[in-house]
Design an enzyme around this catalytic site. Structure first.
Site, PDB file in Angstrom:
ATOM      1  N   ASP A   1       0.885  -1.151   0.000  1.00 21.47           N
ATOM      2  CA  ASP A   1       0.000   0.000   0.000  1.00 21.47           C
ATOM      3  C   ASP A   1       0.932   1.213   0.000  1.00 21.47           C
ATOM      4  OD1 ASP A   1      -2.276   1.683   0.443  1.00 21.47           O
ATOM      5  OD2 ASP A   1      -1.742   1.736   2.565  1.00 21.47           O
ATOM      6  N   MET A   2       0.394   2.383  -0.227  1.00 21.43           N
ATOM      7  CA  MET A   2       1.250   3.571  -0.292  1.00 21.43           C
ATOM      8  C   MET A   2       1.134   4.453   0.959  1.00 21.43           C
ATOM      9  SD  MET A   2       1.557   6.381  -3.363  1.00 21.43           S
ATOM     10  CE  MET A   2       0.093   7.344  -2.927  1.00 21.43           C
ATOM     11  N   ASP A   3      -0.015   5.117   1.109  1.00 24.92           N
ATOM     12  CA  ASP A   3      -0.189   6.046   2.232  1.00 24.92           C
ATOM     13  C   ASP A   3      -0.141   5.309   3.566  1.00 24.92           C
ATOM     14  OD1 ASP A   3      -0.803   8.656   0.861  1.00 24.92           O
ATOM     15  OD2 ASP A   3      -2.333   7.401  -0.060  1.00 24.92           O
TER      16      ASP A   3
ATOM     17  N   LYS B   1     -10.461  -0.044  -2.613  1.00 22.93           N
ATOM     18  CA  LYS B   1     -10.501  -0.789  -1.353  1.00 22.93           C
ATOM     19  C   LYS B   1     -11.685  -0.273  -0.514  1.00 22.93           C
ATOM     20  CE  LYS B   1      -5.450  -0.559  -1.445  1.00 22.93           C
ATOM     21  NZ  LYS B   1      -4.225  -0.121  -0.731  1.00 22.93           N
TER      22      LYS B   1
ATOM     23  N   ASP C   1      -1.613  -0.615   6.204  1.00 24.07           N
ATOM     24  CA  ASP C   1      -1.722   0.041   7.508  1.00 24.07           C
ATOM     25  C   ASP C   1      -3.160   0.269   7.943  1.00 24.07           C
ATOM     26  OD1 ASP C   1      -1.969   3.530   7.102  1.00 24.07           O
ATOM     27  OD2 ASP C   1      -2.050   2.080   5.464  1.00 24.07           O
TER      28      ASP C   1
END
Length: 215
Positions: free
Chosen positions: A8-10, A142, A167
């Site tokens: 995932d990124m953020d 998502k 996260d």
């Protein structure tokens, strides 16, 4: 056996959650919607479009469309990332480790392509990823599994052979729905929350992760 890793990124590659909070607080307050930092955490992991719709349903506003509101939030987050974005601790060493072991790596984010590109370029990590998947590439973001299934397809690996770092509960739910193994990296204030129990493992930082136990 893990044959590919998807990030995932953020909140995983970059500590952008405070940037999202600040942008949402500022944009929505200008529209007359009073939010607290705690309230913005309720929508963590959701698409920006979904966040705008969520708060509009709670407190409808006038003068700016949902699309314009979404664009305003994204623009402010992008400015923050471009000027002060830094990779989270452990990101670079893990990406380099995976590259040296020839494990394909993908990115699956609920953020827009604009923010994905801004982040990858600011952190100078684009070259580590064989697949870049953002919310515009799928019908549903998502917690639906679409974006993780797309990433697995782009990497040429079965979903069951993919290891995911997430996260948020929203993201973890998406990866689990895709049939993947998930390592959760909750925010410190949510470490003990039972919702993260659906993940296969839980760590506080990427530096704690030992790929040798999974590969």
């Amino acid at each position: 056996m893990v044959k590919a890793v998807i990030f995932d990124m953020d909140g995983v590659l970059i500590d952008s959650e405070p940037m999202w909070q600040q942008a949402e607080l500022q944009v929505f307050s200008q529209l007359g919607v009073t939010l607290t930092a705690e309230q913005t955490r309720q929508t963590a992991g959701m698409t920006t479009e979904a966040v705008a719709k969520f708060w509009y349903q709670q407190s409808p506003w006038q003068g700016m469309s949902l699309a314009e509101t979404e664009a305003a939030v994204i623009a402010q987050v992008a400015r923050s990332i471009a000027t002060k974005g830094e990779a989270k601790k452990g990101v670079q060493p893990l990406l380099q480790y995976l590259r040296e072991r020839r494990l394909p790596v993908g990115l699956a984010t609920n953020s827009s392509q604009y923010l994905m590109d801004t982040t990858l370029d600011t952190l100078a990590i684009r070259h580590y990823f064989a697949a870049h998947c953002c919310v515009e590439m799928v019908a549903k973001g998502k917690p639906e599994p679409d974006i993780y299934l797309l990433a697995a397809s782009k990497l040429g690996v079965a979903p069951a052979d993919c290891l995911v770092f997430e996260d948020s509960y929203t993201g973890i739910s998406a990866a689990k729905a895709a049939g993947m193994t998930v390592v959760a990296i909750p925010a410190a204030e949510e470490w003990h929350h039972e919702k993260f129990g659906i993940a296969d493992a839980k760590i506080r930082c990427l530096t704690e992760f030992d790929m040798r136990l999974w590969h």
